[in-house]
Design a protein around this motif. Structure first.
Motif, PDB file in Angstrom:
ATOM      1  N   GLU A 108      81.238   8.763 137.982  1.00 40.94           N
ATOM      2  CA  GLU A 108      80.553   7.951 136.970  1.00 40.94           C
ATOM      3  C   GLU A 108      81.550   7.534 135.898  1.00 40.94           C
ATOM      4  OE1 GLU A 108      77.009   9.572 135.190  1.00 40.94           O
ATOM      5  OE2 GLU A 108      76.709   7.776 133.982  1.00 40.94           O
ATOM      6  N   LEU A 109      81.896   6.272 135.909  1.00 37.26           N
ATOM      7  CA  LEU A 109      82.901   5.765 134.978  1.00 37.26           C
ATOM      8  C   LEU A 109      82.286   4.695 134.083  1.00 37.26           C
ATOM      9  CD1 LEU A 109      85.770   5.390 137.622  1.00 37.26           C
ATOM     10  CD2 LEU A 109      85.626   7.139 135.836  1.00 37.26           C
ATOM     11  N   PRO A 110      82.829   4.536 132.875  1.00 37.31           N
ATOM     12  CA  PRO A 110      82.317   3.476 132.010  1.00 37.31           C
ATOM     13  C   PRO A 110      82.559   2.109 132.640  1.00 37.31           C
ATOM     14  CG  PRO A 110      83.858   4.924 130.828  1.00 37.31           C
ATOM     15  CD  PRO A 110      83.950   5.277 132.266  1.00 37.31           C
ATOM     16  N   MET A 111      81.634   1.198 132.433  1.00 43.41           N
ATOM     17  CA  MET A 111      81.851  -0.169 132.907  1.00 43.41           C
ATOM     18  C   MET A 111      83.118  -0.693 132.238  1.00 43.41           C
ATOM     19  SD  MET A 111      79.420  -1.116 134.992  1.00 43.41           S
ATOM     20  CE  MET A 111      78.891  -2.815 134.931  1.00 43.41           C
ATOM     21  N   GLY A 112      83.918  -1.412 132.997  1.00 39.59           N
ATOM     22  CA  GLY A 112      85.158  -1.944 132.461  1.00 39.59           C
ATOM     23  C   GLY A 112      86.354  -1.026 132.684  1.00 39.59           C
ATOM     24  N   TYR A 113      86.128   0.126 133.262  1.00 43.31           N
ATOM     25  CA  TYR A 113      87.224   1.069 133.548  1.00 43.31           C
ATOM     26  C   TYR A 113      88.230   0.401 134.490  1.00 43.31           C
ATOM     27  CZ  TYR A 113      89.447   5.627 134.366  1.00 43.31           C
ATOM     28  OH  TYR A 113      90.338   6.667 134.413  1.00 43.31           O
ATOM     29  N   ASN A 114      89.479   0.679 134.255  1.00 44.89           N
ATOM     30  CA  ASN A 114      90.531   0.005 135.031  1.00 44.89           C
ATOM     31  C   ASN A 114      90.527   0.436 136.507  1.00 44.89           C
ATOM     32  OD1 ASN A 114      93.504  -0.079 136.090  1.00 44.89           O
ATOM     33  ND2 ASN A 114      93.403  -1.559 134.428  1.00 44.89           N
ATOM     34  N   LEU A 115      90.518  -0.545 137.396  1.00 42.50           N
ATOM     35  CA  LEU A 115      90.433  -0.268 138.834  1.00 42.50           C
ATOM     36  C   LEU A 115      91.651   0.506 139.342  1.00 42.50           C
ATOM     37  CD1 LEU A 115      89.289  -0.603 141.723  1.00 42.50           C
ATOM     38  CD2 LEU A 115      90.139  -2.951 141.716  1.00 42.50           C
ATOM     39  N   LYS A 116      92.814   0.126 138.838  1.00 42.17           N
ATOM     40  CA  LYS A 116      94.043   0.785 139.275  1.00 42.17           C
ATOM     41  C   LYS A 116      94.009   2.272 138.905  1.00 42.17           C
ATOM     42  CE  LYS A 116      98.984  -0.104 139.319  1.00 42.17           C
ATOM     43  NZ  LYS A 116     100.029  -1.031 138.865  1.00 42.17           N
ATOM     44  N   LYS A 117      93.556   2.527 137.679  1.00 44.68           N
ATOM     45  CA  LYS A 117      93.436   3.900 137.209  1.00 44.68           C
ATOM     46  C   LYS A 117      92.403   4.671 138.043  1.00 44.68           C
ATOM     47  CE  LYS A 117      93.322   5.792 132.714  1.00 44.68           C
ATOM     48  NZ  LYS A 117      92.851   5.724 131.331  1.00 44.68           N
ATOM     49  N   ALA A 118      91.336   3.980 138.376  1.00 48.24           N
ATOM     50  CA  ALA A 118      90.281   4.625 139.179  1.00 48.24           C
ATOM     51  C   ALA A 118      90.847   5.094 140.523  1.00 48.24           C
ATOM     52  CB  ALA A 118      89.120   3.655 139.396  1.00 48.24           C
ATOM     53  N   ILE A 119      91.719   4.264 141.094  1.00 40.59           N
ATOM     54  CA  ILE A 119      92.280   4.616 142.408  1.00 40.59           C
ATOM     55  C   ILE A 119      93.379   5.665 142.259  1.00 40.59           C
ATOM     56  CG2 ILE A 119      93.626   3.715 144.363  1.00 40.59           C
ATOM     57  CD1 ILE A 119      92.105   1.032 143.898  1.00 40.59           C
ATOM     58  N   TYR A 120      94.292   5.426 141.331  1.00 37.74           N
ATOM     59  CA  TYR A 120      95.481   6.294 141.272  1.00 37.74           C
ATOM     60  C   TYR A 120      95.280   7.575 140.481  1.00 37.74           C
ATOM     61  CZ  TYR A 120      98.333   3.016 143.810  1.00 37.74           C
ATOM     62  OH  TYR A 120      98.849   2.238 144.816  1.00 37.74           O
ATOM     63  N   GLU A 121      94.402   7.529 139.465  1.00 34.43           N
ATOM     64  CA  GLU A 121      94.194   8.757 138.684  1.00 34.43           C
ATOM     65  C   GLU A 121      92.906   9.466 139.077  1.00 34.43           C
ATOM     66  OE1 GLU A 121      94.960   8.224 134.487  1.00 34.43           O
ATOM     67  OE2 GLU A 121      96.613   6.868 134.981  1.00 34.43           O
ATOM     68  N   VAL A 122      91.800   8.755 138.989  1.00 30.28           N
ATOM     69  CA  VAL A 122      90.512   9.401 139.256  1.00 30.28           C
ATOM     70  C   VAL A 122      90.442   9.876 140.712  1.00 30.28           C
ATOM     71  CG1 VAL A 122      88.007   9.103 139.251  1.00 30.28           C
ATOM     72  CG2 VAL A 122      89.383   8.067 137.438  1.00 30.28           C
ATOM     73  N   ALA A 123      90.759   8.976 141.639  1.00 31.21           N
ATOM     74  CA  ALA A 123      90.640   9.335 143.058  1.00 31.21           C
ATOM     75  C   ALA A 123      91.942   9.921 143.615  1.00 31.21           C
ATOM     76  CB  ALA A 123      90.199   8.133 143.882  1.00 31.21           C
ATOM     77  N   GLY A 124      92.902  10.190 142.754  1.00 27.82           N
ATOM     78  CA  GLY A 124      94.096  10.920 143.163  1.00 27.82           C
ATOM     79  C   GLY A 124      95.158  10.132 143.913  1.00 27.82           C
ATOM     80  N   GLY A 125      95.009   8.807 143.946  1.00 28.18           N
ATOM     81  CA  GLY A 125      96.040   7.988 144.589  1.00 28.18           C
ATOM     82  C   GLY A 125      95.861   7.873 146.093  1.00 28.18           C
TER      83      GLY A 125
END
Lengths: 169, 440
Positions: free
Chosen positions: B261-278
């Motif tokens: 659950e991320l805030p709307m507007g959260y950066n997609l790149k960050k979502a992939i590389y940080e949140v989902a571990g790359g």
């Protein structure tokens, strides 16, 4: 609705159908759930199922068949006792869904929509089942199995063959 | 059982009860459940709709239509009964967020449906789950029965004279098209899931001919959370004109796939590389399908973008259902495009010719191409077919097939051309002898 005197269904299913036909603003709304529950009990949607459901919902058999042919989970031929449905849609495909499907084909000795000679298993390649974050995934009847490997699949199939698989109805 | 994941950047508003046993009604109540609906009974419909408008909540099914506005379209007076219809026919490849809601927090859907009823004057709601979700249906059915037993559903809910609300749970039987709102109403009326011509829109003529609100299950599950959190405060969590948070499902080749659950507007790149571990195994990223399989693909240099409806539109794609599918360098785009089209061809209801014929031709052409029998003209033909499907069908399924196809051709034309020269990735998943006329 005329009272159904010679229902082909078990008494609890027949009672569920009586209930389903009574709750909606329009009786026909019960058609799709009824077809699915009927299939769960009989194994497929037989001519007798079509006839009884049509009678229960005051529909023509043609109306029932028209709907039946639209939905991919409904079938008019028996499947195995355990219907193995392997997802190969995008998230599953790139994480090994086709390896799982091929493994099942070899293990069960059947192809897409095939049934094993003993009637225990059938196999289907299916579209997205809504388990993308836990891919590759499959369903055996209604049960989800996720993060699959070929080793895990062997264990799952063995469990069902031995009657140990969970089997949500 | 789906594995739950967590990341510090998450803002848990909708998912705060996940993993806490809130499918049990007493646990749900303990965790602030059924407070919002009681507040809504006190405050009345205008207040509810004002809160929803203030929250900036936009439809989580994919279209992103403002929920408060949708509710306000329902006429106050209606000769026919009004209905709330919850779309849990989650079928867009890459999407499994509703799965987790039904599993962990079914009462939030029931409470949200009741609030939608209070806001619009509807006395009956339907929660429609896809047929494959039988185990989730059982969870939702039990939750509904428990809510009736407590007097939270039925006549005079929460002891309030004259406040009635009924919920019926319903199941499909396998059809992607039924996720489209008018096809969903057809299916619920016991018919083939074929779309209706619009207008009239469901708010005027919907289910059984009555005014109908149709909302995605996640949208509805967000409603009680918004009432508790406060509409304005919820809006501030998100980005401009994109209120709140969203359940993003990150799948494919990432280290930690899951629902976040991320805030709307959260950066997609960050979502992939940080949140989902790359990217899994440290491999290189090839492409991202950002919001379910119907969304045009993004290249690695295009993913520094905010995950909201407007920023994604600006980037030439869509936020869609929030299902982010991550492709690494080993994926063949030709094969991926074929698998995507195979799905839409299978799911086309056949009602509109551009979609029925278009998806079939696309599948045939892509299959031949994939099998090594393609030529340069095919690439132009694929594009021509897809362009001629766009905007020419009653429902968006035709577009949903055409848009990703155009994206693949536009952004990976070089790969299609190289494929003709014999440059192919080694791993081939799809066996085309079964693909042709598989008719499943």
């Amino acid at each position: 609705m005329a009272a159904i005197t010679n229902s082909i269904f078990k008494p609890e299913t027949a009672a569920r159908f009586d209930h389903l036909a009574s709750i909606y603003p329009m009786k026909r709304s019960a058609l799709i759930p009824m077809l699915l529950y009927a299939q769960d009990e009989i194994g497929y949607v037989s001519d007798a199922v079509v006839a009884e459901i049509a009678e229960r919902l005051d529909l023509l058999e043609l109306d029932v068949r028209n709907v039946l042919s639209y939905y991919s989970m409904l079938r008019t031929k028996p499947a195995g006792k355990y219907n193995v449905q392997v997802c190969t849609n995008i998230s599953c495909m790139i994480t090994g869904g086709y390896d799982i499907l091929d493994h099942c084909k070899k293990k069960l000795g059947i192809g897409h929509k095939g049934v094993t000679p003993d009637g225990l298993f059938s196999l289907e390649e299916v579209e997205c089942i809504g388990a993308c974050c836990w891919a590759p995934a499959m369903q055996v009847n209604y049960d989800f199995h996720e993060n699959l490997t070929t080793v895990k699949v062997d264990q799952i199939l063995e469990d069902y063959a031995a009657g140990r698989g969970k089997d949500v109805k | 059982m789906p594995v739950l994941v967590s990341h510090p950047d998450e803002v848990k508003i909708i998912s705060k009860r996940f993993g806490q046993g809130a499918a049990d009604i007493d646990k749900y109540i303990e965790l602030d459940g059924y407070k919002a609906v009681q507040k809504c009974i006190e405050q009345g419909p205008e207040w509810i709709i004002a809160e929803m408008k203030a929250s900036g909540l936009r439809g989580r099914g994919g279209a992103g239509f403002p929920t408060g506005m949708k509710w306000s379209f329902i006429p106050k007076e209606s000769a026919k009964p009004k209905y709330i219809l919850v779309n849990g026919d989650e079928s867009e490849p890459g999407t499994c967020k509703d799965h987790v809601i039904f599993l962990h927090d079914p009462h939030s859907v029931i409470e949200g449906t009741t609030i939608a009823g209070l806001a619009t004057g509807a006395k009956m709601g339907f929660i429609y789950l896809r047929g494959e979700y039988r185990y989730l249906l059982k969870i939702v059915e039990k939750a509904v029965a428990d809510a009736y037993a407590k007097g939270f559903l039925g006549k005079n809910i929460f002891g309030k004279e004259g406040v009635d609300f009924e919920i019926i749970t319903q199941t499909g039987a396998g059809a992607y098209e039924v996720g489209e709102e008018s096809a969903l109403m057809e299916s619920l009326e016991g018919k083939r899931g074929v779309p209706r011509i619009k207008p009239p829109f469901p708010a005027i003529v919907g289910l059984y001919g009555g005014p109908t609100v149709i909302n995605n299950a996640e949208t509805i599950a967000s409603v009680p959370a918004i009432i508790n959190y406060g509409g304005e405060a919820y809006a501030k969590v998100g980005s401009e004109r994109n209120g709140g948070t969203r359940l993003f499902g990150i799948s494919g080749m990432v280290e930690k796939p899951g629902i976040y659950e991320l805030p709307m507007g959260y950066n997609l790149k960050k979502a992939i590389y940080e949140v989902a571990g790359g990217i899994k195994g440290g491999r290189a990223l090839k492409a991202v399908v950002p919001g379910g399989s119907s969304c045009p693909v993004l290249l690695p240099d295009e993913i520094d973008v905010g995950l909201d409806f407007d920023q994604m539109a600006k980037a030439g794609t869509m936020l869609g259902s929030g299902g982010i599918v991550v492709l690494d360098e080993t994926v063949s785009i030709v094969e991926f495009a074929l698998r995507t089209i195979k799905f839409y061809q299978h799911e086309s209801c056949g009602w509109c010719i551009p979609c029925r014929e278009g998806t079939d031709w696309l599948k045939k052409t892509l299959t031949r191409f994939y099998d090594g029998g393609g030529n340069k003209k095919d690439i132009a033909n694929i594009q021509y077919l897809a362009e001629n499907m766009m905007g020419r069908t009653f429902c968006p399924l035709g577009d949903a097939a055409a848009m990703p196809t155009l994206g693949f051709i536009k952004k990976f034309r070089h790969e299609f051309e190289a494929y003709l020269e014999g440059h192919r990735t080694e791993k081939h998943f799809i066996t085309t002898d079964e693909l042709i006329g598989a008719g499943h």
